[in-house]
Design a protein around this motif. Structure first.
Motif, PDB file in Angstrom:
ATOM      1  N   GLU A 164       1.689  -7.147   0.599  1.00 33.71           N
ATOM      2  CA  GLU A 164       2.405  -8.095   1.451  1.00 33.71           C
ATOM      3  C   GLU A 164       2.397  -9.495   0.845  1.00 33.71           C
ATOM      4  O   GLU A 164       3.419 -10.195   0.848  1.00 33.71           O
ATOM      5  N   GLU A 165       1.253  -9.912   0.326  1.00 33.33           N
ATOM      6  CA  GLU A 165       1.156 -11.240  -0.296  1.00 33.33           C
ATOM      7  C   GLU A 165       2.029 -11.326  -1.541  1.00 33.33           C
ATOM      8  O   GLU A 165       2.681 -12.343  -1.788  1.00 33.33           O
ATOM      9  N   CYS A 166       2.035 -10.252  -2.345  1.00 30.85           N
ATOM     10  CA  CYS A 166       2.869 -10.232  -3.562  1.00 30.85           C
ATOM     11  C   CYS A 166       4.353 -10.267  -3.209  1.00 30.85           C
ATOM     12  O   CYS A 166       5.142 -10.969  -3.853  1.00 30.85           O
ATOM     13  N   LYS A 167       4.718  -9.521  -2.173  1.00 31.44           N
ATOM     14  CA  LYS A 167       6.130  -9.473  -1.766  1.00 31.44           C
ATOM     15  C   LYS A 167       6.592 -10.836  -1.248  1.00 31.44           C
ATOM     16  O   LYS A 167       7.698 -11.287  -1.575  1.00 31.44           O
ATOM     17  N   ASN A 168       5.757 -11.493  -0.470  1.00 33.42           N
ATOM     18  CA  ASN A 168       6.101 -12.823   0.050  1.00 33.42           C
ATOM     19  C   ASN A 168       6.191 -13.848  -1.085  1.00 33.42           C
ATOM     20  O   ASN A 168       7.089 -14.701  -1.093  1.00 33.42           O
ATOM     21  N   LEU A 169       5.264 -13.759  -2.033  1.00 36.32           N
ATOM     22  CA  LEU A 169       5.275 -14.680  -3.164  1.00 36.32           C
ATOM     23  C   LEU A 169       6.511 -14.446  -4.033  1.00 36.32           C
ATOM     24  O   LEU A 169       7.150 -15.398  -4.497  1.00 36.32           O
ATOM     25  N   PHE A 170       6.869 -13.176  -4.231  1.00 37.38           N
ATOM     26  CA  PHE A 170       8.053 -12.833  -5.015  1.00 37.38           C
ATOM     27  C   PHE A 170       9.316 -13.370  -4.352  1.00 37.38           C
ATOM     28  O   PHE A 170      10.239 -13.862  -5.024  1.00 37.38           O
ATOM     29  N   ASN A 228      11.092  -6.184  -8.854  1.00 41.75           N
ATOM     30  CA  ASN A 228      11.906  -5.713  -7.740  1.00 41.75           C
ATOM     31  C   ASN A 228      11.789  -4.200  -7.589  1.00 41.75           C
ATOM     32  O   ASN A 228      11.695  -3.671  -6.476  1.00 41.75           O
ATOM     33  N   SER A 229      11.737  -3.511  -8.732  1.00 39.66           N
ATOM     34  CA  SER A 229      11.605  -2.062  -8.731  1.00 39.66           C
ATOM     35  C   SER A 229      10.232  -1.622  -8.237  1.00 39.66           C
ATOM     36  O   SER A 229      10.111  -0.696  -7.425  1.00 39.66           O
ATOM     37  N   LEU A 230       9.176  -2.300  -8.711  1.00 36.46           N
ATOM     38  CA  LEU A 230       7.810  -1.945  -8.323  1.00 36.46           C
ATOM     39  C   LEU A 230       7.547  -2.183  -6.834  1.00 36.46           C
ATOM     40  O   LEU A 230       6.936  -1.359  -6.162  1.00 36.46           O
ATOM     41  N   ASN A 273       9.704  -2.263  -4.456  1.00 36.27           N
ATOM     42  CA  ASN A 273      10.557  -1.465  -3.573  1.00 36.27           C
ATOM     43  C   ASN A 273      10.422   0.035  -3.824  1.00 36.27           C
ATOM     44  O   ASN A 273      11.207   0.823  -3.300  1.00 36.27           O
ATOM     45  N   ALA A 274       9.425   0.403  -4.624  1.00 42.05           N
ATOM     46  CA  ALA A 274       9.174   1.820  -4.877  1.00 42.05           C
ATOM     47  C   ALA A 274       8.714   2.507  -3.588  1.00 42.05           C
ATOM     48  O   ALA A 274       8.198   1.862  -2.667  1.00 42.05           O
ATOM     49  N   LYS A 275       8.870   3.818  -3.512  1.00 41.11           N
ATOM     50  CA  LYS A 275       8.511   4.564  -2.296  1.00 41.11           C
ATOM     51  C   LYS A 275       7.034   4.413  -1.955  1.00 41.11           C
ATOM     52  O   LYS A 275       6.666   4.260  -0.792  1.00 41.11           O
ATOM     53  N   SER A 276       6.181   4.459  -2.993  1.00 43.04           N
ATOM     54  CA  SER A 276       4.740   4.351  -2.748  1.00 43.04           C
ATOM     55  C   SER A 276       4.378   2.988  -2.170  1.00 43.04           C
ATOM     56  O   SER A 276       3.518   2.866  -1.291  1.00 43.04           O
ATOM     57  N   SER A 277       5.063   1.942  -2.643  1.00 45.73           N
ATOM     58  CA  SER A 277       4.814   0.590  -2.138  1.00 45.73           C
ATOM     59  C   SER A 277       5.243   0.474  -0.680  1.00 45.73           C
ATOM     60  O   SER A 277       4.526  -0.101   0.147  1.00 45.73           O
TER      61      SER A 277
END
Length: 294
Positions: free
Chosen positions: A154-160, A276-278, A280-284
């Motif tokens: 969540e923190e990585c996604k918000n930072l991205f 963006n790929s990492l 939005n991957a299914k596991s993520s």
């Protein structure tokens, strides 16, 4: 501000200490609860690591309190000397997390033993504190354990997301951005991603996902570095290049800034697509949709 998992777990640990105290005639619910509050940390690993030191602190605080109480219980001078000795020794041994609990136990034995059997009183206080620390460890492990990977994602996604906006601004020459805020956040993420083996085992975290989250953080840092280079290039009035280097590479001096700028832009675009790929991957997405208490 909301009521988080750590607040609930601390309150639960205190209540359990009080319940156990009601069954122990010689117990001290106050001391057990105090130990539980001090031992409760954000992760089980932190509680476990600091809990060991606090148990040692309890032991030495009880031992010193017992020895000094034999000389003169409640003596103000001895209390002062005892506190100094405990703080000095624990700092010297790098056991600073045990200082508070050792001093509390020492003071209780020196001030509140009320002419009872000093040895029994000291042993009971040692047991009380140990009970509080053990309860804190059990509650932290069994009740609402933190989902470390989910929080990191969540923190990585918000930072991205924030970084993406500033990438557009910088590459389109709209403005200069203060990038240091990203450096601080990424360094903080690196520390959080260094998950101890014990925590990984207890929380049953996926080792492959831990490797992936570290790759995501590395890519975020790489983008930050390239953006920093681009901003520095914009600040430079001119770029110098040795004639020999220019001749060997077929590069004219006036072309160099443009070439360097393009290189950094390409690297940013490459890392951006990978991130963006990492993310939005299914596991993520599976990790991010897990329900948990914060």
């Amino acid at each position: 501000m909301r009521i988080g998992a750590r607040m609930i777990k601390t309150a639960l640990a205190v209540v359990l200490c009080m319940i156990i105290d009601s069954f122990l005639k010689q117990g001290s619910g106050f001391l057990s609860a105090t130990a539980a509050i001090i031992a409760m940390q954000s992760t089980f690993q932190d509680s476990f690591s600091k809990g060991k030191t606090r148990i040692l602190g309890t032991f030495f605080g009880a031992l010193l309190g017992y020895l000094f109480a034999l000389i003169d219980p409640g003596n103000i001078l001895l209390i002062g000397i005892g506190i100094i000795l405990l703080i000095y020794c624990f700092n010297y041994l790098n056991w600073d997390t045990g200082i508070v609990i050792s001093c509390v136990v020492f003071l209780l034995i020196m001030e509140e033993q009320n002419n009872t059997d000093i040895f029994s009183y000291s042993i009971n206080r040692l047991i009380d504190t140990t009970i509080g620390i053990v309860i804190a460890l059990l509650v932290n492990y069994l009740v609402m354990p933190p989902k470390l990977l989910k929080n990191l994602y969540e923190e990585c996604k918000n930072l991205f997301k924030d970084l993406s906006k500033d990438i557009d601004i910088i590459l389109s020459n709209q403005a200069t951005i203060d990038l240091e805020k990203y450096h601080e956040k990424i360094m903080e993420l690196k520390k959080k991603a260094d998950i101890p083996d014990l925590e990984i085992t207890l929380q049953r975290e996926n080792q492959k996902e831990i490797i992936k989250i570290n790759e995501i953080i590395d890519d975020l840092f790489t983008i930050y570095e390239h953006l920093s280079f681009i901003q520095e290039l914009k600040k430079s009035d001119c770029i110098f290049i040795l004639p020999k280097i220019a001749e060997d590479n077929g590069v004219e001096e006036k072309q160099l800034p443009h070439i360097m700028m393009e290189f950094h832009k390409q690297q940013i675009q490459k890392k951006y697509r990978r991130l963006n790929s990492l993310l939005n991957a299914k596991s993520s997405k599976k990790i991010l949709t897990k329900k948990e208490f914060q």
